[in-house]
Design an enzyme around this catalytic site. Structure first.
Site: not given
Ligand code: KIV
Length: 263
Positions: A44-45, A83, A111, A113, A180
């Site tokens: 989600d970056s 994500d 993934k 969080e 992270e």
């Molecule tokens: O969203 C993302 O790209 C991430 C990485 C920074 C691990 O979670």
């Protein structure tokens, strides 16, 4: 041969480091995959690097699904991790339905969080055939709770708690842990404590795998970069060269160096 969760477990068992990078489109997915990147993360970056937001919070499930399908089209055998965006796994039905959308779009793993509150969600996903990566430490979806993007796990109590959370999430069914921005000694402790492969970003050189945001390691845009980032394009001169240099540096554990590491 396609990379699976078993490949990552084998890497861990053999003590061989593996490489992950974020990917958002088919062209880069192909370049990364052909350069030997084991895990393609549709992070989600993308809310920051592609959409220009100042956090990951505006990213929607539809955004990630779209980019997962693009990456899946270019992928050449890497494991695709997607994500789950902010507040798409806050309740169990949401988590199950939204993870299903990501898997249908082409993800091999999702993934999430958070900490031990995710235990039941992770068990339910895992029992229903969805591999899960649990992201601990600096979890950017919590930026407003943390009051900024700060290294996590610095005190003894916080560190012990993170080890406990990692172990409890693996016991609940998490297949991978991602750490992270945590001090390297803590990341090493967690990597030794859990059977699951541990991927680090800003977590020192001793995790089982490393990940970076693609644009960061290509130095895009120019300007201030986080301590844990290295610009591989500056030395390599071409994008495929930069990706290969990153994969090699991760595999021989010359990246991250001391200068990229929190003590
Ligand atoms: O969203 C993302 O790209 C991430 C990485 C920074 C691990 O979670």
């Amino acid at each position: 041969m396609a990379i699976t969760i078993n490949t990552l477990r084998d890497y861990k068992a053999r003590g061989e480091a593996f490489a992950a990078l974020t990917a958002y489109d088919a062209a880069f997915a192909q370049v990364l995959s052909e350069a030997g990147v084991d895990v393609l993360l549709i992070g989600d970056s993308l809310g920051m690097v592609l959409q220009g937001n100042d956090s990951t919070l505006p990213v929607t499930l539809e955004d990630i699904c779209y980019h997962v399908s693009c990456v899946a089209a270019g992928n050449r055998g890497s494991l695709i991790m997607a994500d789950m965006p902010f507040m798409t796994y806050g309740t169990l039905p949401d988590a199950l339905n939204n993870a299903a959308e990501l898997m249908r779009a082409g993800a091999h793993m999702v993934k999430l969080e958070g900490t031990d509150w995710m235990r039941d969600t992770i068990s339910a996903l895992s029992e229903r055939g969805v591999p899960v990566c649990a992201h601990l430490g600096l979890t950017p979806q919590f930026v407003n709770k943390f009051g900024g993007y700060k290294v996590q796990g610095r005190g003894e109590e916080q560190a012990d708690q993170m080890v406990e959370h990692a172990s409890s999430l693996v016991a609940a069914g998490a297949d991978v842990i991602l750490l992270e921005c945590v001090p390297a000694p803590l990341a090493t402790r967690i990597t030794k404590a859990v059977d699951a492969p541990v991927i680090g970003i800003g977590a020192g050189k001793d995790t089982d795998g490393q990940v970076l945001v693609l644009h960061d390691m290509l130095g895009i845009p120019e300007g201030r970069k986080a301590k844990f980032v290295k610009n591989f394009l500056a030395e390599s001169g071409s994008i495929p060269g930069a990706i290969k240099a990153y994969v090699e540096a991760v595999r021989n554990r010359t990246f991250p160096g001391e200068e990229h590491t929190f003590k």
